[in-house]
Motif scaffolding. Structure first.
Motif, short mmCIF file in Angstrom:
data_model
loop_
_atom_site.label_atom_id
_atom_site.label_comp_id
_atom_site.label_asym_id
_atom_site.label_seq_id
_atom_site.Cartn_x
_atom_site.Cartn_y
_atom_site.Cartn_z
N UNK A 8 1.25 -0.94 0.12
CA UNK A 8 -0.16 0.10 -0.18
C UNK A 8 1.22 1.82 0.49
N UNK A 9 1.57 1.09 0.78
CA UNK A 9 2.86 2.72 1.27
C UNK A 9 3.82 2.43 -0.31
N UNK A 10 3.98 1.94 -0.98
CA UNK A 10 5.18 1.59 -1.88
C UNK A 10 3.97 2.27 -3.62
N UNK A 11 2.72 1.41 -3.34
CA UNK A 11 1.43 1.64 -4.55
C UNK A 11 1.07 3.42 -4.23
N UNK A 12 0.72 4.12 -2.68
CA UNK A 12 0.86 4.80 -3.08
C UNK A 12 1.40 6.33 -3.15
N UNK A 13 2.76 5.27 -2.92
CA UNK A 13 4.49 7.16 -3.14
C UNK A 13 4.52 6.64 -4.25
N UNK A 14 4.26 5.41 -4.89
CA UNK A 14 4.63 5.84 -6.61
C UNK A 14 3.30 6.68 -7.84
N UNK A 15 2.17 6.78 -7.36
CA UNK A 15 1.07 7.69 -7.61
C UNK A 15 1.54 9.44 -7.36
N UNK A 16 2.78 9.80 -6.71
CA UNK A 16 3.08 11.54 -6.68
C UNK A 16 4.79 11.00 -7.00
N UNK A 17 4.62 10.00 -8.11
CA UNK A 17 6.55 10.69 -8.12
C UNK A 17 6.43 10.59 -9.77
N UNK A 18 7.23 11.04 -10.21
CA UNK A 18 7.23 10.83 -11.90
C UNK A 18 7.06 10.56 -12.40
N UNK A 19 6.50 10.61 -13.64
CA UNK A 19 6.30 9.10 -14.80
C UNK A 19 7.81 8.13 -14.80
#
Length: 184
Positions: A8-19
């Motif tokens: 969950x933390x990795x997925x949420x964090x990835x949503x806010x990182x650059x493409x």
């Protein structure tokens, strides 16, 4: 349960990182949790590939493929892996996981990963993964179309080509088991 929290933390964090696009390398900063450790006092060898799955989720999310896949009922599957260990990761130590999809063929995407602590690679390997949908395997051409990228793969690095051939030979031995004959 800790894997679900990390997922969950990795997925949420990835949503806010650059493409990212296929071929780019991402890095995850992680910590060896007590539940990752085996009786030898370091990260269990099986846990490494589970952690690689976290990087795959981050990569697919950052590439814009995760939402596309979920809408179509597609899910990733691992088709094989090879990992070499150089040093152990001790409990509560921070490390970096570097991860990239380096190339692909008609069916598989090939992944390169490295576990790094204090600038030293402690484990590295390759994996191949595919996408499965309601009608079976989703080819790489469909994946590239979904990502709006050129379906022509970058060249296969020599070390990866050798592993692909070794994997082919191993799969052939699954069809005709030889272990009893070899050990007799």
């Amino acid at each position: 349960m800790n894997l679900y929290w990390r997922l969950l933390l990795v997925w949420l964090g990835a949503r806010h990182k650059p493409k990212v696009t296929l071929g780019d390398t991402i890095e995850l900063q992680l910590t060896v949790l007590p539940s990752d450790v085996d009786l030898n006092g370091h990260m269990n060898n099986g846990r490494y590939l589970t952690i690689v799955d976290l990087a795959l989720v981050a990569y697919m999310t950052r590439a814009g493929f995760m939402a596309h896949a979920l809408r179509r009922g597609w899910r990733p599957m691992l088709g094989g892996s090879m990992i070499a260990y150089r040093r152990g990761l001790k409990p509560l130590r921070r490390y970096t996981l570097r991860f990239a999809i380096t190339c692909w063929d008609a069916r598989w995407s090939y992944i390169r990963f490295e576990f790094v602590r204090d600038g030293v690679t402690v484990a590295s390997g390759h994996a191949k993964g595919g996408i499965v949908g309601p009608r079976g395997i989703v080819g790489s051409a469909q994946m590239c179309e979904a990502l709006a990228i050129d379906p022509v793969s970058p060249p296969v690095p020599p070390a990866l080509a050798a592993w692909i051939e070794a994997d082919r030979l191993l799969r052939a031995s699954i069809e005709t088991p030889t272990i009893d004959k070899e050990c007799a």
